[in-house]
Design a protein around this motif. Structure first.
Motif, PDB file in Angstrom:
ATOM      1  N   GLU A 115       0.828  -1.212   0.000  1.00 13.60           N
ATOM      2  CA  GLU A 115       0.000   0.000   0.000  1.00 13.60           C
ATOM      3  C   GLU A 115       0.861   1.260   0.000  1.00 13.60           C
ATOM      4  O   GLU A 115       0.617   2.203  -0.759  1.00 13.60           O
ATOM      5  N   LEU A 116       1.878   1.279   0.847  1.00 15.73           N
ATOM      6  CA  LEU A 116       2.732   2.460   0.929  1.00 15.73           C
ATOM      7  C   LEU A 116       3.543   2.652  -0.335  1.00 15.73           C
ATOM      8  O   LEU A 116       3.706   3.781  -0.829  1.00 15.73           O
ATOM      9  N   ASP A 117       4.051   1.560  -0.905  1.00 20.02           N
ATOM     10  CA  ASP A 117       4.804   1.659  -2.148  1.00 20.02           C
ATOM     11  C   ASP A 117       3.938   2.257  -3.254  1.00 20.02           C
ATOM     12  O   ASP A 117       4.395   3.112  -4.028  1.00 20.02           O
ATOM     13  N   ALA A 118       2.690   1.820  -3.314  1.00 21.98           N
ATOM     14  CA  ALA A 118       1.784   2.331  -4.343  1.00 21.98           C
ATOM     15  C   ALA A 118       1.497   3.809  -4.130  1.00 21.98           C
ATOM     16  O   ALA A 118       1.469   4.595  -5.089  1.00 21.98           O
ATOM     17  N   ALA A 119       1.285   4.191  -2.880  1.00 27.86           N
ATOM     18  CA  ALA A 119       1.013   5.596  -2.573  1.00 27.86           C
ATOM     19  C   ALA A 119       2.226   6.462  -2.903  1.00 27.86           C
ATOM     20  O   ALA A 119       2.095   7.550  -3.480  1.00 27.86           O
ATOM     21  N   ALA A 120       3.413   5.996  -2.529  1.00 28.43           N
ATOM     22  CA  ALA A 120       4.630   6.765  -2.776  1.00 28.43           C
ATOM     23  C   ALA A 120       4.898   6.946  -4.263  1.00 28.43           C
ATOM     24  O   ALA A 120       5.443   7.968  -4.692  1.00 28.43           O
ATOM     25  N   GLU A 121       4.484   5.986  -5.058  1.00 29.10           N
ATOM     26  CA  GLU A 121       4.730   6.054  -6.500  1.00 29.10           C
ATOM     27  C   GLU A 121       3.944   7.184  -7.161  1.00 29.10           C
ATOM     28  O   GLU A 121       4.416   7.790  -8.129  1.00 29.10           O
ATOM     29  N   VAL A 122       2.744   7.487  -6.630  1.00 33.14           N
ATOM     30  CA  VAL A 122       1.912   8.516  -7.273  1.00 33.14           C
ATOM     31  C   VAL A 122       1.974   9.860  -6.558  1.00 33.14           C
ATOM     32  O   VAL A 122       1.597  10.886  -7.130  1.00 33.14           O
ATOM     33  N   ALA A 123       2.439   9.863  -5.316  1.00 28.52           N
ATOM     34  CA  ALA A 123       2.493  11.122  -4.563  1.00 28.52           C
ATOM     35  C   ALA A 123       3.628  11.993  -5.089  1.00 28.52           C
ATOM     36  O   ALA A 123       4.750  11.528  -5.275  1.00 28.52           O
ATOM     37  N   LYS A 124       3.334  13.254  -5.318  1.00 28.41           N
ATOM     38  CA  LYS A 124       4.347  14.208  -5.747  1.00 28.41           C
ATOM     39  C   LYS A 124       4.708  15.161  -4.615  1.00 28.41           C
ATOM     40  O   LYS A 124       5.312  16.208  -4.843  1.00 28.41           O
ATOM     41  N   GLN A 125       4.330  14.793  -3.412  1.00 26.60           N
ATOM     42  CA  GLN A 125       4.572  15.595  -2.222  1.00 26.60           C
ATOM     43  C   GLN A 125       5.098  14.679  -1.123  1.00 26.60           C
ATOM     44  O   GLN A 125       4.946  13.454  -1.203  1.00 26.60           O
ATOM     45  N   PRO A 126       5.671  15.251  -0.064  1.00 25.14           N
ATOM     46  CA  PRO A 126       6.058  14.434   1.077  1.00 25.14           C
ATOM     47  C   PRO A 126       4.838  13.743   1.673  1.00 25.14           C
ATOM     48  O   PRO A 126       3.713  14.264   1.616  1.00 25.14           O
ATOM     49  N   LEU A 127       5.060  12.580   2.260  1.00 25.39           N
ATOM     50  CA  LEU A 127       3.991  11.830   2.889  1.00 25.39           C
ATOM     51  C   LEU A 127       4.047  11.966   4.404  1.00 25.39           C
ATOM     52  O   LEU A 127       5.125  12.050   4.999  1.00 25.39           O
ATOM     53  N   ILE A 128       2.885  11.987   5.020  1.00 29.59           N
ATOM     54  CA  ILE A 128       2.734  11.963   6.471  1.00 29.59           C
ATOM     55  C   ILE A 128       1.855  10.761   6.795  1.00 29.59           C
ATOM     56  O   ILE A 128       0.803  10.591   6.163  1.00 29.59           O
ATOM     57  N   LEU A 129       2.263   9.922   7.710  1.00 28.06           N
ATOM     58  CA  LEU A 129       1.483   8.741   8.061  1.00 28.06           C
ATOM     59  C   LEU A 129       0.886   8.897   9.453  1.00 28.06           C
ATOM     60  O   LEU A 129       1.590   9.233  10.400  1.00 28.06           O
ATOM     61  N   GLY A 130      -0.409   8.635   9.547  1.00 35.50           N
ATOM     62  CA  GLY A 130      -1.092   8.727  10.830  1.00 35.50           C
ATOM     63  C   GLY A 130      -1.159   7.413  11.571  1.00 35.50           C
ATOM     64  O   GLY A 130      -1.549   7.382  12.741  1.00 35.50           O
ATOM     65  N   THR A 131      -0.817   6.325  10.901  1.00 41.32           N
ATOM     66  CA  THR A 131      -0.830   5.008  11.530  1.00 41.32           C
ATOM     67  C   THR A 131       0.424   4.247  11.110  1.00 41.32           C
ATOM     68  O   THR A 131       0.892   4.394   9.977  1.00 41.32           O
ATOM     69  N   LEU A 132       0.950   3.445  12.022  1.00 45.91           N
ATOM     70  CA  LEU A 132       2.138   2.644  11.725  1.00 45.91           C
ATOM     71  C   LEU A 132       1.901   1.202  12.150  1.00 45.91           C
ATOM     72  O   LEU A 132       1.715   0.916  13.330  1.00 45.91           O
ATOM     73  N   SER A 133       1.909   0.313  11.182  1.00 46.52           N
ATOM     74  CA  SER A 133       1.842  -1.121  11.493  1.00 46.52           C
ATOM     75  C   SER A 133       3.266  -1.653  11.604  1.00 46.52           C
ATOM     76  O   SER A 133       4.218  -1.030  11.113  1.00 46.52           O
ATOM     77  N   PRO A 134       3.453  -2.817  12.246  1.00 40.70           N
ATOM     78  CA  PRO A 134       4.811  -3.383  12.342  1.00 40.70           C
ATOM     79  C   PRO A 134       5.474  -3.576  10.982  1.00 40.70           C
ATOM     80  O   PRO A 134       6.696  -3.437  10.864  1.00 40.70           O
ATOM     81  N   GLU A 135       4.686  -3.857   9.954  1.00 38.62           N
ATOM     82  CA  GLU A 135       5.255  -4.129   8.634  1.00 38.62           C
ATOM     83  C   GLU A 135       5.937  -2.913   8.018  1.00 38.62           C
ATOM     84  O   GLU A 135       6.895  -3.053   7.249  1.00 38.62           O
ATOM     85  N   ILE A 136       5.467  -1.722   8.349  1.00 39.22           N
ATOM     86  CA  ILE A 136       6.019  -0.530   7.702  1.00 39.22           C
ATOM     87  C   ILE A 136       6.756   0.388   8.676  1.00 39.22           C
ATOM     88  O   ILE A 136       7.168   1.490   8.296  1.00 39.22           O
ATOM     89  N   ALA A 137       6.957  -0.043   9.909  1.00 35.84           N
ATOM     90  CA  ALA A 137       7.448   0.870  10.948  1.00 35.84           C
ATOM     91  C   ALA A 137       8.930   1.214  10.857  1.00 35.84           C
ATOM     92  O   ALA A 137       9.401   2.065  11.598  1.00 35.84           O
ATOM     93  N   ASP A 138       9.689   0.601   9.977  1.00 38.26           N
ATOM     94  CA  ASP A 138      11.117   0.887   9.859  1.00 38.26           C
ATOM     95  C   ASP A 138      11.327   2.292   9.296  1.00 38.26           C
ATOM     96  O   ASP A 138      10.868   2.612   8.193  1.00 38.26           O
ATOM     97  N   ARG A 139      12.066   3.133  10.011  1.00 39.31           N
ATOM     98  CA  ARG A 139      12.195   4.536   9.604  1.00 39.31           C
ATOM     99  C   ARG A 139      13.008   4.702   8.327  1.00 39.31           C
ATOM    100  O   ARG A 139      12.743   5.614   7.539  1.00 39.31           O
ATOM    101  N   ASP A 140      14.009   3.856   8.121  1.00 47.12           N
ATOM    102  CA  ASP A 140      14.772   3.948   6.881  1.00 47.12           C
ATOM    103  C   ASP A 140      13.889   3.623   5.683  1.00 47.12           C
ATOM    104  O   ASP A 140      13.957   4.293   4.636  1.00 47.12           O
ATOM    105  N   TYR A 141      13.072   2.598   5.832  1.00 48.34           N
ATOM    106  CA  TYR A 141      12.137   2.252   4.751  1.00 48.34           C
ATOM    107  C   TYR A 141      11.153   3.391   4.521  1.00 48.34           C
ATOM    108  O   TYR A 141      10.896   3.792   3.376  1.00 48.34           O
ATOM    109  N   LEU A 142      10.595   3.935   5.602  1.00 47.01           N
ATOM    110  CA  LEU A 142       9.638   5.030   5.462  1.00 47.01           C
ATOM    111  C   LEU A 142      10.276   6.214   4.746  1.00 47.01           C
ATOM    112  O   LEU A 142       9.682   6.808   3.838  1.00 47.01           O
TER     113      LEU A 142
END
Length: 286
Positions: free
Chosen positions: A194-221
């Motif tokens: 989901e995040l990869d798909a969102a990042a591909e189309v976003a032309k602005q910085p992203l802000i996340l309001g929820t963090l699951s264990p799968e995406i919580a790595d800050r380097d990945y984010l």
């Protein structure tokens, strides 16, 4: 004390950087001062913590814009921590959104989000619903147009990933890209797909309001353009628990001198700015 513009520039520096930061969840002047003392780059004042701080009520959109803006002002005047706020749906339609931006800007915030959730929840709606894409675009454009200080950041917020579908979320991101907002605030994103798909189309910085264990790595984010990632609002819950524990101990007969969990010596003096107040009293009151 940093000026309001300097705080907004610090928030923009986070958005323009390459790292992902976790803001401090704050709800009042003391919590903001503690967060600043600990070195947090940003403070986050959410709608849910606002409802708790102002009404002691759950997050059902029961507070008013006036109450929300007043609490924002109490927090921002307490220090120099750049404050990001969740202004929910802007308290109405696009014109109400403009009023919300005006009030929050005057209150000294550094950044704010406007969401496309249909709020308050309509009668008979079993789960959250979103306003139409067209209305959402109108709200975001109205929010941007209402800014008097161009350094104020506006985030377009959507929970479509969880409320409707990934396809709808991506369509909303694409549409909000063209509204002049400074970031896309996403809730309900739980997987890397989901995040990869969102990042591909976003032309602005992203802000996340929820963090699951799968995406919580800050380097990945950070690699996906996420610049701000919330970690929930545990501080206000912890404060409530501490008050409960202290009052219960006193009610149960524990001596005040035997209480545990109190601030270390000197902490309250720092957090309440006792030293500058004492100096002012000496200078001006004789």
């Amino acid at each position: 004390m940093k000026t309001v513009t300097e705080r907004r520039q610090r928030a923009r520096a986070v958005l323009e950087g390459r790292a992902c930061v976790h803001p401090a969840s704050v709800h009042d002047p003391l919590s903001a001062r503690i967060a600043e003392e600990l070195g947090f780059e940003l403070g986050m004042f959410a709608g849910s913590t606002a409802s708790l701080a102002i009404l002691g009520a759950p997050d059902h959109i029961l507070i008013t814009l006036t109450e929300f803006a007043q609490q924002c002002r109490r927090i921002t005047r307490a220090g120099s921590l750049p404050l990001v706020v969740d202004a929910d749906h802007g308290y109405g339609n696009a014109l109400n959104v403009q009023r919300t931006v005006e009030e929050c800007e005057v209150a000294g915030i550094a950044a704010m989000s406007i969401e496309d959730t249909e709020l308050p929840r309509p009668y008979g709606a079993p789960r959250p619903r979103l306003i139409s894409l067209e209305e959402g675009v109108g709200k975001m454009r109205a929010a941007v147009a209402a800014k008097a200080d161009r350094s104020l950041c506006i985030f377009a917020r959507t929970g479509a990933m969880n409320v409707t579908s990934k396809e709808d979320c991506l369509a909303r991101i694409k549409a909000y890209n063209g509204t002049g907002t400074d970031g896309i605030f996403l809730t309900g994103v739980t997987t890397r797909d989901e995040l990869d798909a969102a990042a591909e189309v976003a032309k602005q910085p992203l802000i996340l309001g929820t963090l699951s264990p799968e995406i919580a790595d800050r380097d990945y984010l950070a690699s996906r353009g996420v610049r701000i990632a919330l970690q929930g609002h545990a501080p206000s819950q912890a404060a409530a628990q501490a008050i409960h524990a202290t009052l219960k101990a006193l009610r149960d007969g524990v001596s005040p001198s035997a209480l545990t969990g109190l601030p270390e010596q000197g902490a309250m003096a720092r957090w309440t700015r006792e030293e500058p107040y004492s100096a002012a009293m000496k200078d001006y009151l004789g």
